[in-house]
Design an enzyme around this catalytic site. Structure first.
Site, PDB file in Angstrom:
ATOM      1  N   ALA A  43       0.854  -1.190   0.000  1.00  0.00           N
ATOM      2  CA  ALA A  43       0.000   0.000   0.000  1.00  0.00           C
ATOM      3  C   ALA A  43       0.887   1.236   0.000  1.00  0.00           C
ATOM      4  O   ALA A  43       1.820   1.348   0.808  1.00  0.00           O
ATOM      5  CB  ALA A  43      -0.915   0.006   1.224  1.00  0.00           C
ATOM      6  N   GLU A 129      12.458  -4.476  15.503  1.00  0.00           N
ATOM      7  CA  GLU A 129      13.926  -4.340  15.492  1.00  0.00           C
ATOM      8  C   GLU A 129      14.378  -3.048  14.814  1.00  0.00           C
ATOM      9  O   GLU A 129      15.365  -2.417  15.210  1.00  0.00           O
ATOM     10  CB  GLU A 129      14.546  -5.542  14.783  1.00  0.00           C
ATOM     11  CG  GLU A 129      16.051  -5.572  14.813  1.00  0.00           C
ATOM     12  CD  GLU A 129      16.594  -5.620  16.235  1.00  0.00           C
ATOM     13  OE1 GLU A 129      16.443  -6.640  16.902  1.00  0.00           O
ATOM     14  OE2 GLU A 129      17.162  -4.601  16.678  1.00  0.00           O
ATOM     15  N   ILE A 136      21.489  -1.892  13.591  1.00  0.00           N
ATOM     16  CA  ILE A 136      22.113  -2.543  14.759  1.00  0.00           C
ATOM     17  C   ILE A 136      21.052  -3.410  15.441  1.00  0.00           C
ATOM     18  O   ILE A 136      20.000  -2.899  15.812  1.00  0.00           O
ATOM     19  CB  ILE A 136      22.623  -1.493  15.777  1.00  0.00           C
ATOM     20  CG1 ILE A 136      23.571  -0.496  15.117  1.00  0.00           C
ATOM     21  CG2 ILE A 136      23.273  -2.174  16.961  1.00  0.00           C
ATOM     22  CD1 ILE A 136      24.012   0.640  16.047  1.00  0.00           C
ATOM     23  N   GLU A 190      16.839  16.694   8.150  1.00  0.00           N
ATOM     24  CA  GLU A 190      15.529  17.009   7.563  1.00  0.00           C
ATOM     25  C   GLU A 190      15.286  18.512   7.621  1.00  0.00           C
ATOM     26  O   GLU A 190      15.936  19.237   8.368  1.00  0.00           O
ATOM     27  CB  GLU A 190      14.419  16.336   8.381  1.00  0.00           C
ATOM     28  CG  GLU A 190      14.616  14.864   8.620  1.00  0.00           C
ATOM     29  CD  GLU A 190      13.881  14.011   7.611  1.00  0.00           C
ATOM     30  OE1 GLU A 190      13.140  14.578   6.785  1.00  0.00           O
ATOM     31  OE2 GLU A 190      14.074  12.792   7.647  1.00  0.00           O
ATOM     32  N   LYS A 205      13.668   6.582  20.934  1.00  0.00           N
ATOM     33  CA  LYS A 205      14.472   5.354  20.907  1.00  0.00           C
ATOM     34  C   LYS A 205      14.967   5.001  22.320  1.00  0.00           C
ATOM     35  O   LYS A 205      14.967   3.829  22.711  1.00  0.00           O
ATOM     36  CB  LYS A 205      15.660   5.545  19.962  1.00  0.00           C
ATOM     37  CG  LYS A 205      15.215   5.743  18.511  1.00  0.00           C
ATOM     38  CD  LYS A 205      16.350   6.282  17.643  1.00  0.00           C
ATOM     39  CE  LYS A 205      15.942   6.454  16.194  1.00  0.00           C
ATOM     40  NZ  LYS A 205      16.946   7.185  15.404  1.00  0.00           N
ATOM     41  N   GLY A 308      18.746   4.888   7.173  1.00  0.00           N
ATOM     42  CA  GLY A 308      19.017   4.618   5.755  1.00  0.00           C
ATOM     43  C   GLY A 308      18.260   3.373   5.320  1.00  0.00           C
ATOM     44  O   GLY A 308      17.985   2.483   6.117  1.00  0.00           O
TER      45      GLY A 308
HETATM   46  N1  HSE Z   1      16.576  10.773  11.758  1.00  0.00           N
HETATM   47  C1  HSE Z   1      17.113   9.642  12.442  1.00  0.00           C
HETATM   48  C2  HSE Z   1      18.613   9.816  12.611  1.00  0.00           C
HETATM   49  C3  HSE Z   1      16.868   8.339  11.761  1.00  0.00           C
HETATM   50  O1  HSE Z   1      19.155  10.841  12.198  1.00  0.00           O
HETATM   51  O2  HSE Z   1      19.229   8.938  13.177  1.00  0.00           O
HETATM   52  C4  HSE Z   1      15.474   7.872  11.955  1.00  0.00           C
HETATM   53  O3  HSE Z   1      15.217   7.656  13.301  1.00  0.00           O
END
Ligand code: HSE
Length: 438
Positions: A43, A129, A136, A190, A205, A308
């Site tokens: 999708a 993950e 990693i 960004e 995270k 990436g």
């Molecule tokens: N924008 C994040 C970074 C990657 O620069 O590590 C996506 O979480």
């Protein structure tokens, strides 16, 4: 050979990366698992959107329900991002008893507890993950590889954008704004960059890692966060002179004083001075690393690309392998996504946590200034471990760098408020915590 069909929501950078990785290594995966996995439907937002790797037009649909409801699609991969529609998509799939794979850290940070409970309730699993540190395998390491350990310390460089900016600032002696603009031009940051540079991506995270490490859900509101906007070239240079490198760290650390039901844990994201002799000081450019100390294993380090399309696809492939094997053997909850530990811990407010500090003051170079500053610190029982004051001209404003011994964050904050009010202090003090990894 048994075959498992999957549906994917999201065919952008990561989605097309997963599709491509499966084309490249699908046969390898099948030979290793004894299960062939295939993507039936993808999708997407727009059929013609540009994507780094091609996905055959015949697989594309604009309707995510078509993917989730497809009775042939036994695994759903969610790679759209966002916290609203993605939540609905995942809950819909879980309610159908389908295992879901996600890379969505913001969603897990905001709704992880609910989504993990739904996976449990509907007898299936949620695999994530790719949500932390890209390629990693840190989720698997914490949940499975280190399952026999109590995790006492975890430090993560988990945002590649910030690490790239700090690395270039140090290497090129350039200021933050210039490096950020260059990073944006090269596609490493960004526009707008706030989610990364203000520390929120690291917070998502770090919260996931803290929850896994300590077995109680750490809500994002409980995590103290500071980004890297305020880091200046002057601080990078003074830190270097003192033997340190500045890194944005996610910190999960057991602190003194247990509450009756479990440990108290510091969970924070902030830039910190890292000793140049510590392995994390050598993690540069867009690389991520997570340093974990377990009570049995000792110190461990996980290093690699944190973002990436290909690194993230590698993590999704690992989840695909787990989900497919769990389907094959009828063990959907063999490794539950999140297991509460015995004894509920708690996040310790940062004010109560003890740290070491680097403080940079801008003061008038005049006899007695250092005595007045140190008198305020002494009254708060805060010790100075070293001082640098570059030679200036008497009567002019000069930097005064203080390295401060262990002190509670609240005490140091109050002392700096008092120091700021001294007439000889010309700007708000700069404070960066020092991490010694002890
Ligand atoms: N924008 C994040 C970074 C990657 O620069 O590590 C996506 O979480």
């Amino acid at each position: 050979m048994e075959s498992v069909q999957m549906g994917m929501i999201g065919g952008g950078t990561v989605g097309s990366g997963v599709f491509h990785a499966l084309q490249q290594n699908g046969a390898l995966l099948a030979s290793r698992m004894g299960v062939r996995v295939q993507i039936r439907k993808v999708a997407v937002k727009a059929l013609d959107e540009p994507r780094p790797y091609e996905i055959p037009r015949s697989l594309l649909t604009l309707d995510w329900q078509e993917v989730v409801q497809d009775p042939q699609a036994r695994i759903v991969i969610e790679l759209v991002g966002g916290t609203t529609l993605a939540r609905t998509m995942i809950l819909t799939a879980l309610k159908l008893g389908k295992p879901v794979i996600t890379a969505n850290k913001a969603l897990l940070s905001a709704h992880g507890e609910e989504l993990f409970a739904a996976a449990r309730q509907y007898g299936t699993n949620l695999y994530y993950e790719a949500s932390v540190a890209g390629g990693i395998p840190i989720i698997k390491a914490l949940r499975e590889g280190l399952v026999g350990n109590r995790i006492t310390h975890l430090y993560g460089i988990v945002n590649g954008t910030c690490n790239y900016i700090l690395t270039r600032m140090k290497r090129e002696r350039a200021e933050f704004d210039a490096v950020l603009r260059e990073a944006q031009r090269l596609g490493y940051a960004e526009t707008p960059p706030d989610l990364d540079i203000d520390g929120h991506d690291s917070l998502h995270k770090t919260g996931i890692l803290a929850s896994l490490a300590h077995g109680f859900w750490v809500a994002p509101q409980r995590i103290h966060v500071e980004g890297i906007r305020g880091i200046t070239q002057a601080d990078i240079q003074f830190a270097d002179r003192l033997g340190y490198t500045i890194k944005l760290l996610g910190i999960v650390k057991q602190v003194e004083g247990r509450q009756a039901s479990g440990p108290r844990v510091q969970v924070s994201v902030y830039p910190a001075l890292v000793p140049q002799t510590h392995v994390l000081a050598s993690v540069n450019d867009v690389f991520n690393a997570v340093f974990v100390r377990g009570d049995i294993v000792g110190d461990t380090l996980f290093y690699g690309r944190g973002a990436g399309k290909d690194a993230t696809a590698s993590a999704v492939l690992s989840d695909i392998a787990d989900a497919a094997l769990d389907l094959k053997f009828g063990t959907p909850q063999r490794v539950p996504p999140f297991v509460p530990h015995e004894g509920h811990g708690a996040v310790a407010p940062l004010d109560e946590v003890t740290s070491r500090y680097y403080v940079r003051l801008s003061v008038i170079d005049r006899p007695g200034v250092l005595a007045r500053v140190s008198a305020i610190l002494a009254a708060a029982k805060i010790g100075i471990s070293s001082v640098i004051q570059p030679e200036g001209h008497e009567g002019e404003s000069v930097p005064l760098i203080l390295m401060i011994h262990d002190a509670p964050n609240a005490a140091l904050r109050r002392a700096l408020e008092a120091i700021r009010k001294l007439p000889v202090v010309k700007a708000a003090p700069v404070m960066i915590r020092v991490e010694t990894f002890e």
